[in-house]
Design an enzyme around this catalytic site. Structure first.
Site, short mmCIF file in Angstrom:
data_model
loop_
_atom_site.label_atom_id
_atom_site.label_comp_id
_atom_site.label_asym_id
_atom_site.label_seq_id
_atom_site.Cartn_x
_atom_site.Cartn_y
_atom_site.Cartn_z
N TYR A 2 -9.65 -10.67 -6.95
CA TYR A 2 -8.69 -10.64 -8.05
C TYR A 2 -8.83 -11.86 -8.95
CZ TYR A 2 -6.46 -6.82 -5.55
OH TYR A 2 -6.22 -5.63 -4.92
N LYS B 68 -2.10 -2.62 7.91
CA LYS B 68 -3.21 -2.17 8.75
C LYS B 68 -3.17 -2.86 10.10
CE LYS B 68 -6.32 -1.08 4.90
NZ LYS B 68 -7.64 -1.35 4.27
N ARG C 100 0.86 -1.18 0.00
CA ARG C 100 0.00 0.00 0.00
C ARG C 100 0.90 1.23 0.00
NH1 ARG C 100 -1.90 -3.60 3.91
NH2 ARG C 100 -4.00 -4.45 3.54
N ARG D 281 -0.73 -1.88 -6.99
CA ARG D 281 -1.03 -2.99 -6.07
C ARG D 281 -2.01 -3.97 -6.72
NH1 ARG D 281 -1.24 -4.53 -0.54
NH2 ARG D 281 -3.30 -5.08 0.26
N HIS E 46 -3.76 -9.33 3.37
CA HIS E 46 -5.21 -9.37 3.61
C HIS E 46 -5.53 -10.27 4.80
CE1 HIS E 46 -6.25 -8.22 -0.83
NE2 HIS E 46 -6.02 -7.18 -0.08
N HIS F 108 -2.48 2.65 -5.93
CA HIS F 108 -3.22 1.42 -5.68
C HIS F 108 -3.39 0.60 -6.96
CE1 HIS F 108 -4.84 -0.25 -2.03
NE2 HIS F 108 -5.88 -0.74 -2.68
#
Length: 339
Positions: free
Chosen positions: A308, A200, A172, A276, A299, A273
């Site tokens: 994806y 995150k 990110r 990414r 994730h 992004h």
């Protein structure tokens, strides 16, 4: 209003404002949400608190289920020239309010969890836009060139390192601009270590650093960074620097990637992004397992990564339609018999 660190500073020092601020503090301290996520929660809850006060309510205990239903309606049908919100934005705002009321019920601020009165709209599932391999190559080439000559200036070398890191690690933009020189030196000295990214919720993961990204970073560290670092008022450990020698910001990185895309002649909207998305899509196109891609992207759930696979299926379907003689809209007739 939300501050830079994601906390909320309410204009009115009433019970409503204090309890909203307490909830955001809970998200920051106990749940460890990132600054950007906290800022988003702060904005959404500040909007909710302002709307509540406009109805003459300044205490959480005075909020009713009907109040929440009216608030949801105001988001779906804005008035007085307010912009129309996308379903995903409405869903995010209502999720923040639901979490707030759930917290208030647990902490006995209110007698009941009123969040159950809110039904967020179903957000349309948008497929991420990935660049083709050719577009990525053109973008990276344009990042290090003014269109006439290869990368020579410190800024150009920084832009090449930025784009190579984004595409080469799938990180990110917040993770990439947060990197320090020490983070890269460990990976450069021993390729088997991988690059440590902090995602995150302060979750750490290791990702491989490819040869192209490695070469771009080495060129930046040796030939570009020292000149920009000398412009700073004080030394910084940041890997990527701006023209003043300070840490490159997310917004500046966004602008640099977008400018490179324009120089590369890429017509679609491109952001950090996008690289990414391209990283994940190209890995899956190349045969990578979705669980591996999940780990590389950081994730929490494989469900997030599986979007994806839809992109890849669409790609395969397009190739099939173009390449297979019986997959097109006009099906050729049976082969002629020869004697």
């Amino acid at each position: 209003m939300p501050t830079a660190d994601g906390t909320v500073t309410c204009v009115a020092s009433d019970a409503l404002g204090r309890e909203v601020a307490t909830y955001v503090d809970h998200l920051r301290v106990e749940r460890g949400l990132s600054i950007n996520t906290l800022a988003a929660y702060g904005r959404d809850l500040d909007r909710y608190a302002t709307w509540i006060r406009s109805r003459g309510i300044d205490d959480p205990g005075a909020v009713t289920g009907e109040t929440l239903e009216l608030y949801a309606t105001s988001l779906r049908a804005p008035t007085d020239g307010e912009p129309v919100l996308a379903p995903a934005s409405i869903a995010r705002m209502l999720a923040a309010v639901r979490g707030l009321h759930r917290f208030w019920a647990i902490e006995h601020v209110t007698a009941d969890d009123l969040g159950r009165y809110l039904t967020p709209p179903k957000a349309t599932r948008r497929l991420p836009k990935a660049l083709s391999v050719d577009e990525v190559q053109r973008l990276i080439a344009a990042a290090g060139s003014d269109g006439e000559s290869p990368a020579t200036t410190s800024a150009q070398l920084c832009d090449v390192a930025l784009t190579e890191l984004l595409y080469g690690t799938g990180g990110r933009i917040s993770e990439i601009v947060a990197l320090d020189v020490d983070d890269l030196e460990r990976s450069l000295s021993d390729p088997s270590l991988g690059l440590r990214l902090i995602g995150k919720g302060d979750k750490e993961r290791l990702v491989p650093l490819g040869s192209y990204a490695r070469s771009a970073v080495e060129a930046w560290l040796v030939r570009g960074r020292p000149a920009l670092a000398s412009r700073a008022a004080r030394a910084t450990p940041a890997l990527l620097l701006n023209e003043r020698g300070g840490r490159l910001t997310r917004q500046s990185a966004f602008n640099r990637v977008r400018a490179a895309a324009q120089r590369a002649g890429i017509s679609s909207e491109v952001s950090p992004h996008s690289l990414r998305h391209s990283y994940a899509t190209h890995l899956l196109d190349g045969g990578a397992d979705v669980r591996v891609v999940q780990e590389l992207l950081g994730h929490a759930s494989v469900t997030t990564t599986q979007i994806y696979t839809l992109v890849t299926v669409d790609h395969l379907r397009d190739v099939y339609r173009e390449a297979h003689p019986r997959a097109r809209d006009v099906v050729p007739g049976p082969p002629r018999q020869t004697s």
